[in-house]
Design a protein around this motif. Structure first.
Motif, PDB file in Angstrom:
ATOM      1  N   VAL A  42       0.866  -1.170   0.000  1.00 58.22           N
ATOM      2  CA  VAL A  42       0.000   0.000   0.000  1.00 58.22           C
ATOM      3  C   VAL A  42       0.903   1.220   0.000  1.00 58.22           C
ATOM      4  CG1 VAL A  42      -1.574   1.354   1.396  1.00 58.22           C
ATOM      5  CG2 VAL A  42      -1.950  -1.072   1.154  1.00 58.22           C
ATOM      6  N   ALA A  43       0.578   2.183  -0.815  1.00 59.61           N
ATOM      7  CA  ALA A  43       1.412   3.373  -0.896  1.00 59.61           C
ATOM      8  C   ALA A  43       1.484   4.062   0.464  1.00 59.61           C
ATOM      9  CB  ALA A  43       0.849   4.330  -1.948  1.00 59.61           C
ATOM     10  N   PRO A  44       2.648   4.514   0.858  1.00 62.53           N
ATOM     11  CA  PRO A  44       2.784   5.118   2.191  1.00 62.53           C
ATOM     12  C   PRO A  44       2.037   6.440   2.300  1.00 62.53           C
ATOM     13  CG  PRO A  44       4.806   5.389   0.954  1.00 62.53           C
ATOM     14  CD  PRO A  44       3.905   4.529   0.126  1.00 62.53           C
ATOM     15  N   ALA A  45       1.807   6.830   3.531  1.00 61.82           N
ATOM     16  CA  ALA A  45       0.968   8.000   3.782  1.00 61.82           C
ATOM     17  C   ALA A  45       1.501   9.249   3.111  1.00 61.82           C
ATOM     18  CB  ALA A  45       0.825   8.222   5.274  1.00 61.82           C
ATOM     19  N   GLU A  46       2.810   9.386   3.048  1.00 65.16           N
ATOM     20  CA  GLU A  46       3.317  10.646   2.503  1.00 65.16           C
ATOM     21  C   GLU A  46       3.006  10.811   1.024  1.00 65.16           C
ATOM     22  OE1 GLU A  46       7.599  10.536   2.982  1.00 65.16           O
ATOM     23  OE2 GLU A  46       7.324   8.405   3.392  1.00 65.16           O
ATOM     24  N   ASP A  47       2.762   9.702   0.359  1.00 63.89           N
ATOM     25  CA  ASP A  47       2.370   9.823  -1.035  1.00 63.89           C
ATOM     26  C   ASP A  47       0.877  10.097  -1.158  1.00 63.89           C
ATOM     27  OD1 ASP A  47       4.522   7.107  -2.141  1.00 63.89           O
ATOM     28  OD2 ASP A  47       4.935   9.201  -1.645  1.00 63.89           O
TER      29      ASP A  47
ATOM     30  N   TYR B 293       3.361  13.776  14.575  1.00 67.15           N
ATOM     31  CA  TYR B 293       3.232  12.370  14.214  1.00 67.15           C
ATOM     32  C   TYR B 293       1.814  11.903  14.423  1.00 67.15           C
ATOM     33  CZ  TYR B 293       8.302  11.968  14.139  1.00 67.15           C
ATOM     34  OH  TYR B 293       9.624  12.122  13.850  1.00 67.15           O
ATOM     35  N   ILE B 294       1.373  11.113  13.487  1.00 72.31           N
ATOM     36  CA  ILE B 294       0.088  10.460  13.655  1.00 72.31           C
ATOM     37  C   ILE B 294       0.310   8.970  13.510  1.00 72.31           C
ATOM     38  CG2 ILE B 294      -2.221  10.170  12.692  1.00 72.31           C
ATOM     39  CD1 ILE B 294      -1.560  13.173  11.658  1.00 72.31           C
ATOM     40  N   LEU B 295       0.008   8.263  14.570  1.00 72.82           N
ATOM     41  CA  LEU B 295       0.235   6.821  14.554  1.00 72.82           C
ATOM     42  C   LEU B 295      -1.091   6.111  14.694  1.00 72.82           C
ATOM     43  CD1 LEU B 295       3.097   6.493  17.175  1.00 72.82           C
ATOM     44  CD2 LEU B 295       3.329   6.779  14.727  1.00 72.82           C
TER      45      LEU B 295
ATOM     46  N   ALA C 154       1.067   9.067   9.335  1.00 75.29           N
ATOM     47  CA  ALA C 154       1.525  10.273   8.643  1.00 75.29           C
ATOM     48  C   ALA C 154       2.413  11.064   9.577  1.00 75.29           C
ATOM     49  CB  ALA C 154       0.344  11.126   8.199  1.00 75.29           C
ATOM     50  N   SER C 155       3.328  11.793   9.005  1.00 78.68           N
ATOM     51  CA  SER C 155       4.075  12.722   9.835  1.00 78.68           C
ATOM     52  C   SER C 155       4.321  13.983   9.027  1.00 78.68           C
ATOM     53  CB  SER C 155       5.403  12.102  10.288  1.00 78.68           C
ATOM     54  OG  SER C 155       6.310  12.069   9.233  1.00 78.68           O
TER      55      SER C 155
ATOM     56  N   ILE D  83      -5.989  16.032  10.282  1.00 81.43           N
ATOM     57  CA  ILE D  83      -5.113  14.996  10.817  1.00 81.43           C
ATOM     58  C   ILE D  83      -4.334  14.295   9.743  1.00 81.43           C
ATOM     59  CG2 ILE D  83      -5.066  12.774  11.976  1.00 81.43           C
ATOM     60  CD1 ILE D  83      -5.591  14.797  13.913  1.00 81.43           C
ATOM     61  N   THR D  84      -4.995  13.943   8.712  1.00 82.78           N
ATOM     62  CA  THR D  84      -4.271  13.199   7.696  1.00 82.78           C
ATOM     63  C   THR D  84      -4.096  13.985   6.406  1.00 82.78           C
ATOM     64  OG1 THR D  84      -6.395  12.225   7.246  1.00 82.78           O
ATOM     65  CG2 THR D  84      -4.806  10.884   8.437  1.00 82.78           C
TER      66      THR D  84
END
Lengths: 322, 788
Positions: free
Chosen positions: B103-108, B491-493, B501-502, B546-547
């Motif tokens: 799955v594509a990472p959050a930053e993308d 940071y969001i965990l 996401a960060s 948040i995201t």
């Protein structure tokens, strides 16, 4: 002088069709029985529904009767075209069908007619010019289109012509009343185009193959040797004879057209019988789904019957021996 | 003019609509014969053929077939494409950069989208001077509540409150500073704490007084002389009840030598009282004879039971151990609080004791060594505990009743080799959140509160380059933990401590903690998000969802994480190229198995029907008729609804609707072969029916069978795509049809051409390949189709 073998043939086919219809009805009845849900399930989901109401629902749909009794009621209703009321839409099923059958017939009928007319001409011509550029290209294009999933090409057309260019509406039926015939044509242009393209592909391939076989016959060679102009040989002798399987295929296509309606109507949101079937099935609207299935099967059977009868008239062997 | 049958007419039956030339073949009368002229066969049959001879015969035929096949260009192309797909299917892992569950990472996938608002400039107060202002966000704030204001106070005695409003307007969310209040407060505040109580209060401490200030206007409501200057404060115990005038508000404070409790009770309106009453009690640690001098080193914790029960206490960390002071609440018989004092020491645990018991050195840590479990006692044990995080990386749970140790656990794990916890916080979901440093990196982890072990079998922890700043927040709606690091990164965990996401701080260092602002939905209801706000030292208020904005499906290209997506991603972030390649396997399996199944069945039926004739023939032919005249798609949908969507069922359904055409043709072929001389010869020489069928008829029918198999594969692939598209596909497996269905369902059909085109092209190519092979083979089998 009555052509007894022909009559025997036709009666035989009629009987066959009827028996097939009964068997299909039985199979579909049992399939619906085997579905893991009942038509009243969606209606009685809410916890507010009291048991008495649920029992009333069960009684309304007749599920409190034993299976065999329900089967005979079902058969009787189907054969007398008494379809009842739609669970999902609350109107008599016949109303829904009467509204939608002409639309689907229009769309698919028109597309089949156009594609066959075009297909015969193009197929005959390119088969005559076997090995030419037109031949190769048409064959390749037809091959590719023949193997394309129809819904996919439909989606692409929607994307390009409806969404990007905005030439056609996204829903394939006029939204505003009153609408004219021209409005209908405009709205249904895309599905028509897709259907014609795909059908055309197959028709061209079929006609071409048939023509190639016909051209291989000796009498064509004779005609050419006799000096009859090429055009005449092409159309009057070769094509007319090669057309026979295509003509039969045409009638069959009309019959099967309805069956394939499901996918394209979904893609283009065309309010026809296929879309009705899918929506009814997903909403567990048994009366509508069963009725639609029945009508579709009936159309296919009648189409085949007509094809058989036409065939009977055309094929001399049957005329003679039955 | 005879109507010839040809295989090209049969397979369209499997395609969706108007099968052109569909069932013509079924009206067949005269099938073209397949191979060897009868005479040759008769000669060969005078000796019963052994399998060796059959094999040799086949090899010769295969060579001849290949020679003929080779002449057709389209046949070769089809074969090439087919092998191409097989190659792709086999070598899939080498052709794809990612695995199937990538799955594509959050930053993308997320686009951080800041909204910023400069702080208002105020003539009397410089709001951007970090040396003067301390920004606060109201405490006691749980995830779902909306932040209304951000407060700052200055030690020179003034406070600022910015009312913050996030409003949804049309399709955007706007930040609005609604109010800006600043006020000189008549105290030199060294510490000011917002306290969540009835519309909020502030407690402010000056030299030796406690001030109660209203939240709205900073008006002084009360002023209690304490006689000492506190540096720590406890949690608030709120038992205030307006309805029956009972209850009280309790609040503890401490400095290094003194512990004090402050309480106030509501006025007794029954007897006409109008004023709240306030009580204050303080004790000096040295008055108690604790072993060696101790100083208080951290925040007191108020552990409370109901007012009626005894056992409320204030637990204080000191330099040598943990002390629990009894809280004496004196009530009248009707339950009204009369007086509140600090009582005797209930229990006292020294660090040395803990250390001795466990044979390791325990040193107290200066800040917040203690935290407490949730207000509700543990369901399992019914106990409330004090959790001590020691600097050697151990957690100790001390029973509140008698100071015994319930458990002790080490935080040391593979990824955390030298954990030095700094803070423990109770999490809303029941466990504990521990933050600290390990080997120069900051860490955060969740710990089970009944055992002290790291949750998730020791896997729920996360490390970051710098320390965690402040207190982590939990957002229940999205199950996210959310905190800032000391370097200003947010940071969001996820629950499992996996990074979602960060984001770097938007501008300058953070002057405040990031505070959760609640869930904002715009008017149209088309987008919503959890927003948080923070203030930077550059004097700006930032809010962010948040995201961020969700961007998937992503078009092809290179992305911030360094990943390259050849064909982009789908709506979940899965790589399209990877899906495409791996789906080839499923497609080939489905196509081939369905085709083999249907063709085997059809051939058997055709052979039996053609050879035996009579009743069997009639019954079987009626059966095939029925299957030929069913509207396929319609009944297939029904069947799929009954059987349930799974790959096996799909294969079965395709086979069910494909065998009839084959049966017809094989029967016709059998009929024509049945009357040849070599069959008679075989029968005369005593061969059984079965052996005649298997040894003589079957091999001659085989080429036709193979031909149909190839066409059926072509049709099966398309049918599977259609069934998947309509929703009857197997959700567990990835096929090209399912890709298109996900596309449709996610509503991205008109927006993601990189998702729309590849699966369709793949379907077309594979189906085309088989079809071309079939056509070329048809020319081999049916000599009349060959060019003259």
């Amino acid at each position: 002088m009555v052509n007894w073998p022909l009559v025997k043939y036709i009666t035989g086919k009629l009987l066959q069709t009827f028996i097939t219809l009964l068997i299909i009805l039985t199979i579909t009845f049992w399939l619906f029985e085997a579905l893991p849900a009942r038509p009243y399930d969606l209606l009685t989901q809410s916890p507010l529904i009291r048991p008495a109401q649920k029992e009333y629902m069960i009684h309304l749909f007749g599920f409190d009767k034993p299976v065999t009794e329900r089967f005979f009621i079902y058969m009787k209703n189907m054969l007398t075209f008494d379809f009842g009321i739609s669970v999902a839409w609350g109107v008599p099923v016949s109303d829904l069908l009467n509204e939608r059958i002409p639309r689907t017939l229009f769309l698919f009928g028109l597309s089949v007619i156009i594609s066959y007319l075009l297909g015969i001409l193009i197929g005959a011509y390119i088969a005559w010019r076997r090995g030419g550029i037109a031949d190769g290209m048409s064959v390749v294009t037809s091959l590719v289109f023949y193997n394309m999933p129809s819904f996919w090409i439909g989606l692409i057309f929607l994307f390009v012509f409806s969404f990007k260019l905005g030439w056609f509406p996204l829903t394939a039926w006029p939204q505003f009343v009153p609408y004219t015939f021209f409005d209908i044509l405009h709205a249904t242009f895309l599905p028509l185009l897709v259907l014609v393209l795909l059908s055309l592909a197959g028709t061209i391939l079929l006609m071409r193959t048939s023509m190639l076989e016909t051209i291989g016959e000796n009498y064509i060679l004779t005609a050419v040797a006799k000096g009859i102009p090429e055009r005449t040989v092409l159309f009057k002798h070769a094509a007319r004879n090669a057309m026979l399987p295509v003509a039969t295929a045409f009638v069959i296509s009309l019959a099967f057209a309805m069956g394939g309606a499901v996918v394209l109507e979904q893609v283009f949101t065309f309010p026809g019988v296929g879309l009705l079937y899918i929506n009814a099935l997903f909403q567990l609207d048994f009366p509508t789904a069963q009725a639609t299935l029945y009508i579709l099967a009936l159309m296919v059977l009648i189409g085949n019957l007509i094809a058989d009868i036409v065939y009977g008239f055309l094929d001399p062997r049957i005329r003679v021996t039955g | 003019m005879t109507v010839q049958q040809r295989p090209t007419d049969i397979d369209p039956h499997l395609r969706e609509e108007a099968p052109p030339g569909g069932v013509v073949a079924t009206k067949a009368v005269e099938p073209p014969p397949s191979e060897a002229p009868p005479e040759k066969a008769a000669v060969e049959l005078l000796t019963v053929p052994t399998w060796l001879k059959v094999v040799k015969r086949y090899r010769k035929r295969l060579r001849a077939t290949w020679r003929l096949y080779r002449q057709s260009k389209s046949g070769l192309v089809g074969l090439a494409i087919m092998f191409g797909f097989v190659f792709v299917a086999v070598f899939a892992p080498f052709l794809t950069p990612y695995t199937t569950d990538f799955v594509a990472p959050a930053e993308d996938v997320f686009l951080a989208d800041w909204m910023r608002y400069p702080l208002p400039t105020n003539a009397s107060i410089n709001l951007t001077d970090p040396s003067k202002l301390h920004w606060q966000t109201p405490e006691g704030f749980n995830g779902d509540e909306q932040l209304e204001s951000i407060v700052a106070y200055a030690t020179e005695g003034y406070a600022v409150k910015l009312g913050v409003d996030l409003r949804a307007e049309k399709s955007a969310i706007l930040i609005n500073i609604t109010s800006n209040q600043s006020r000189r407060i008549p105290v030199n505040t060294s510490l000011m704490f917002p306290v969540k109580f009835r519309g909020n209060l502030f407690f402010a401490f000056s030299e030796d007084s406690l001030y109660e200030l209203t939240y709205e206007t900073f008006t002084v409501k009360a002023n209690v002389s304490m006689g000492f200057h506190p540096t720590y404060h406890s949690n608030l115990w709120n038992r205030w009840s307006n309805t029956n005038n009972l209850g009280a508000l309790f609040y503890a404070m401490a400095n290094s030598s003194t512990l004090a409790v402050y309480s106030k009770i509501p006025p007794n309106t029954n007897i006409g009282e109008l004023q709240e009453k306030r009580f204050f009690d303080k004790v000096n640690l040295f008055d108690y004879n604790l072993t060696n001098a101790s100083e208080i080193i951290g925040e007191p914790i108020m552990l409370h039971l109901s007012l009626a029960q005894n056992g409320s206490m204030i637990v204080v960390p000191t330099s040598k151990g943990i002390v629990a002071f009894k809280l004496d609440i004196n009530t009248t018989s009707s339950g009204r609080v009369r007086n509140v004092t600090i009582g005797e020491i209930m229990w006292y645990v020294t660090y040395a004791e803990i250390g001795e018991r466990w044979d390791r050195e325990v040193t107290p840590i200066p800040n917040r060594p203690i935290s407490i479990t949730k207000e509700d006692p543990s369901e399992e044990t019914g106990k409330e505990r004090i959790i001590l995080a020691s600097s050697n990386g151990w957690l100790y749970a001390i029973d509140r009743v008698d100071g015994s140790i319930n458990w002790s656990t080490t935080l040391v794990t593979t990824g955390l080799r030298e954990p030095r916890p700094k803070g423990i916080y109770p999490s809303i979901i029941g466990d504990l959140v521990v933050t600290g440093m390990s080997e120069g990196r900051g860490f955060i982890t969740t710990v089970d509160r009944d055992t002290g072990t790291i949750t998730g079998n020791g896997t729920y922890y996360f490390t970051l380059p710098t320390a965690v700043a402040g207190r982590p927040d939990y957002i229940p709606g999205s199950n996210n933990y959310f905190f800032t690091s000391e370097s200003g990164t947010i940071y969001i965990l996820y629950l499992t401590m996996k990074l979602e996401a960060s984001f770097a701080s938007p501008g300058g260092l953070l002057a405040s903690d990031a505070a959760y602002m609640g869930n904002i939905i715009n008017n149209k209801g088309t987008s919503s998000g959890n927003y948080y706000a923070l203030v930077t030292e550059d004097g700006e208020v930032f809010t962010q969802s948040i995201t961020g904005a969700y961007r998937a499906p992503l078009p092809p290209g290179k992305y911030p994480s360094g990943n390259r997506y050849l064909l982009g991603t789908d709506v979940f972030g899965g790589d399209i190229w990877t899906q495409l390649i791996y789906a080839t396997r499923t497609e080939l399996v489905v196509g081939l198995v369905a085709a083999v199944l249907s063709v085997v069945l059809g051939t058997l039926v055709g052979l039996a029907s053609g050879y035996y004739g009579g009743w069997l023939d009639i019954v079987l032919m009626r059966l095939t008729d029925i299957f030929l005249t069913l509207p396929i798609l319609v009944v297939a949908l029904l069947l799929a609804a009954v059987l349930g969507p799974s790959i096996g069922n799909i294969i079965l359904i395709i086979a069910i609707f494909s065998w009839a055409g084959v049966a017809r043709v094989i029967r016709a072929q059998t009929l024509s072969l049945k009357n040849r001389a070599f069959i008679d010869a075989a029968r005369v020489s005593g061969a059984s029916n079965w052996s005649i069928i298997m040894r003589h008829l079957a091999p001659n029918v085989l080429p036709l069978t193979f031909l149909y198999m190839v066409f059926t594969v072509s049709g099966a692939i398309i049918t599977e795509a259609i069934l998947a598209f309509l929703g009857m596909g197997d959700a567990q497996s990835m096929t090209w049809g399912m890709m298109l269905q996900y596309l449709r369902i996610s509503g991205n059909t008109l927006r993601a051409p990189w998702w729309l085109l590849p699966p369709g092209i793949a379907i077309t190519l594979l189906s085309l390949a088989f079809y071309m092979v079939g056509r070329a083979f048809d020319e081999v089998v049916n000599p009349r189709l060959r060019a003259r």
